[in-house]
Motif scaffolding. Structure first.
Motif, PDB file in Angstrom:
ATOM      1  N   ARG A 133       7.568   4.353  -1.915  1.00  0.00           N
ATOM      2  CA  ARG A 133       6.605   3.736  -2.924  1.00  0.00           C
ATOM      3  C   ARG A 133       6.883   2.810  -3.944  1.00  0.00           C
ATOM      4  NH1 ARG A 133       2.159   7.434  -2.095  1.00  0.00           N
ATOM      5  NH2 ARG A 133       1.216   6.819  -4.253  1.00  0.00           N
ATOM      6  N   PHE A 134       7.933   3.281  -4.639  1.00  0.00           N
ATOM      7  CA  PHE A 134       8.692   2.499  -5.682  1.00  0.00           C
ATOM      8  C   PHE A 134       9.273   1.128  -5.034  1.00  0.00           C
ATOM      9  CE2 PHE A 134      12.426   0.914  -8.387  1.00  0.00           C
ATOM     10  CZ  PHE A 134      11.735   1.021  -9.546  1.00  0.00           C
ATOM     11  N   GLU A 137       4.855   7.907   1.807  1.00  0.00           N
ATOM     12  CA  GLU A 137       5.014   9.230   1.518  1.00  0.00           C
ATOM     13  C   GLU A 137       6.162   9.378   0.416  1.00  0.00           C
ATOM     14  OE1 GLU A 137       5.151  11.670   4.558  1.00  0.00           O
ATOM     15  OE2 GLU A 137       3.375  10.633   5.822  1.00  0.00           O
ATOM     16  N   ARG A 138       7.267   8.793   0.385  1.00  0.00           N
ATOM     17  CA  ARG A 138       8.323   9.262  -0.354  1.00  0.00           C
ATOM     18  C   ARG A 138       8.389   8.419  -1.584  1.00  0.00           C
ATOM     19  NH1 ARG A 138      13.543   8.909   3.168  1.00  0.00           N
ATOM     20  NH2 ARG A 138      12.248   7.045   3.861  1.00  0.00           N
ATOM     21  N   PRO A 139       8.694   8.944  -2.796  1.00  0.00           N
ATOM     22  CA  PRO A 139       8.517   8.219  -4.188  1.00  0.00           C
ATOM     23  C   PRO A 139       9.139   6.977  -4.157  1.00  0.00           C
ATOM     24  CG  PRO A 139       8.849  10.682  -4.503  1.00  0.00           C
ATOM     25  CD  PRO A 139       8.836  10.360  -3.108  1.00  0.00           C
ATOM     26  N   LYS A 140      10.570   7.096  -3.422  1.00  0.00           N
ATOM     27  CA  LYS A 140      11.200   5.978  -3.493  1.00  0.00           C
ATOM     28  C   LYS A 140      10.623   4.693  -2.814  1.00  0.00           C
ATOM     29  CE  LYS A 140      16.025   7.026  -4.898  1.00  0.00           C
ATOM     30  NZ  LYS A 140      17.405   7.594  -4.381  1.00  0.00           N
ATOM     31  N   LEU A 180      -2.861  -4.450  -0.976  1.00  0.00           N
ATOM     32  CA  LEU A 180      -1.571  -3.994  -0.390  1.00  0.00           C
ATOM     33  C   LEU A 180      -1.168  -2.717  -1.228  1.00  0.00           C
ATOM     34  CD1 LEU A 180       0.437  -7.014   0.757  1.00  0.00           C
ATOM     35  CD2 LEU A 180      -0.439  -4.925   2.300  1.00  0.00           C
ATOM     36  N   ARG A 181      -1.326  -3.012  -2.502  1.00  0.00           N
ATOM     37  CA  ARG A 181      -0.950  -1.853  -3.549  1.00  0.00           C
ATOM     38  C   ARG A 181      -1.661  -0.553  -3.051  1.00  0.00           C
ATOM     39  NH1 ARG A 181      -2.662   0.869  -8.294  1.00  0.00           N
ATOM     40  NH2 ARG A 181      -4.568   0.074  -8.144  1.00  0.00           N
ATOM     41  N   ASN A 185       7.461  -2.618  -5.797  1.00  0.00           N
ATOM     42  CA  ASN A 185       8.380  -3.681  -6.445  1.00  0.00           C
ATOM     43  C   ASN A 185       8.510  -5.116  -5.789  1.00  0.00           C
ATOM     44  OD1 ASN A 185       8.827  -2.439  -8.754  1.00  0.00           O
ATOM     45  ND2 ASN A 185      10.928  -1.944  -8.547  1.00  0.00           N
ATOM     46  N   LEU A 186       8.552  -4.816  -4.443  1.00  0.00           N
ATOM     47  CA  LEU A 186       8.662  -5.921  -3.583  1.00  0.00           C
ATOM     48  C   LEU A 186       7.356  -6.940  -3.824  1.00  0.00           C
ATOM     49  CD1 LEU A 186      10.372  -7.455  -1.174  1.00  0.00           C
ATOM     50  CD2 LEU A 186       9.253  -5.891   0.348  1.00  0.00           C
ATOM     51  N   LEU A 187       6.393  -6.186  -3.491  1.00  0.00           N
ATOM     52  CA  LEU A 187       4.986  -6.573  -3.345  1.00  0.00           C
ATOM     53  C   LEU A 187       4.897  -7.585  -4.821  1.00  0.00           C
ATOM     54  CD1 LEU A 187       1.891  -6.936  -2.353  1.00  0.00           C
ATOM     55  CD2 LEU A 187       1.728  -4.590  -3.577  1.00  0.00           C
TER      56      LEU A 187
END
Lengths: 158, 255
Positions: free
Chosen positions: A128-129, A123-126, A114-115, A133-135
């Motif tokens: 992704r972040f 696409e957006r850094p936020k 999943l990562r 983190n949720l994962l």
């Protein structure tokens, strides 16, 4: 002969919003590479991640197929699975080890997969972040809870 | 008699000349930011010899029908790598694709390559592609004094990286890669192919450095082995194999 199926001119009565001095915005590809892009981290994390996926995949084929065979096919199928069945199996350290290994490998294998998906599509850094983190939170929670249950399981709970 | 033969040859020329020509529809993806922010399809009907190339069809359109059609081409013979485009949904060089090989009874679609900014019609911004190329240091790096004669190499050593020397940097592979479409930070097949060309060159001494660059999070480990690059390469380079060889070199270097 050029036969137009559709005109390149704006549909609004031939009047275009854009001209030579005011061109339309072009569509940039996601996360474009620029001069500033290369930030070498000099770690082997991706290498180990890639190797882990291959090795855990091979082990999981045996573990998961064995698990499915025991739980769903052999000896009466799924109807036999109950508290007593689980208690009986977890009385043996072998099955405890099997389930523990399967839990850890499957969770880490799935989380790493999943990562990869998030890396590919967010696409957006936020985005992704937060998705990552949720994962990671979900993975740590499930692995710890599962491990706790396997080790502290009490067949005389009532 | 001279007049009859003249008439005959004239008549036969008239009936034969169009006989080898067929009518082909070119469906071209047009985009002009000075007119609209939307890209549209435009159809062109051409009388063309099926043994001609798609590039000839584009020339015909540009020269005889619509001079505003914009595309890149330089040598027009499959060497310079300027005219990679998506023809009938597949990345190819327009100068190496014959019309007869494309089922000319149906419209031939011509689009710009994907994953890069379209600037106009079939022209894309190649800068991110070349940035990835520069980032793998595609040049010979050696230590010590320069030898007084050429750096010799055995035929076997040359054979090791022969396949990847064929790259013409047309971007057909990189722009066919689904990972690159979604994340432009990935080096892409072409950069890895050109790193491979030096990593496995016995004369080069910076293989370690290049492997380190490709070991990073946007390097070879993002390859999903879909073989799109190998299918797209107009030079027949086994691109996916080259990427796998870099992966193998990284693993054997560690273990």
């Amino acid at each position: 002969m050029s036969a137009d199926t559709s005109s390149a001119v704006d549909p609004v009565e031939g009047v275009s919003l854009y001209d030579v001095d005011n061109p339309a915005p072009v569509i940039e590809p996601p996360r474009k590479r620029t001069k500033k892009t290369p930030k070498s981290t000099r770690t082997n994390f991706e290498l180990y991640g890639w190797l882990f996926m291959r090795l855990s995949g091979v082990v999981l084929v045996v573990l998961v197929l064995g698990h499915l065979l025991i739980q769903l096919v052999l000896d009466g199928g799924v109807s036999k699975v109950g508290f007593a069945f689980v208690a009986g199996r977890w009385a043996s350290p072998f099955w405890q080890g099997w389930d523990l290994l399967m839990l850890w490998l499957a969770m880490l294998h799935g989380a790493n997969g999943l990562r990869t998906v998030i890396n590919d599509y967010a696409e957006r850094p936020k985005t992704r972040f937060w998705l990552k983190n949720l994962l990671y939170a979900a993975t740590v929670f499930t692995v710890l809870l599962g491990t706790l249950v396997i080790f502290t399981f009490d067949p005389n709970i009532r | 008699m001279s007049t009859t033969t003249l008439e005959k040859s004239a008549a036969s020329a008239e009936s034969e000349a169009p006989a080898h020509l067929i009518t082909v529809t070119f469906r071209v993806r047009r985009f002009n930011p000075e007119i609209s922010d939307q890209a549209t399809w435009q159809d062109f009907q051409l009388e063309i010899d099926p043994k001609e190339r798609v590039l000839d069809g584009l020339h015909k359109i540009k020269w005889d029908h619509d001079g505003t059609l914009t595309f890149r081409r330089s040598c027009a013979h499959g060497i310079c790598g300027s005219d990679a485009m998506r023809i009938n949904g597949k990345n190819r060089l327009a100068c190496k694709t014959l019309i007869k090989d494309l089922n000319p009874s149906k419209p031939i679609t011509v689009e710009p390559i994907k994953g890069l900014t379209v600037l106009k019609d079939l022209v894309v911004d190649m800068e991110p592609f070349f940035q990835a190329y520069r980032d793998v240091m595609p040049f010979l790096i050696t230590k010590g004094n320069e030898p007084t004669r050429e750096r010799l190499q055995t035929a076997e050593d040359r054979e090791r990286f022969d396949d990847t020397t064929k790259c013409i940097l047309c971007a057909a592979c990189t722009s066919s890669c689904p990972v690159f479409w979604n994340d432009g930070q990935y080096f892409g097949p072409a950069a890895i192919v050109n790193a491979h060309r030096f990593i496995f060159d016995s004369r080069d001494e910076a293989g370690e450095q290049r492997l380190e660059i490709l070991n990073d999070k946007d390097g070879v480990w993002r390859c999903r082995t879909t073989f799109n690059c190998t299918d797209a390469c107009p030079r027949g380079i086994e691109v996916t194999k080259a990427i796998q060889e870099v992966k193998r070199a990284l693993i054997t270097r560690r273990f």
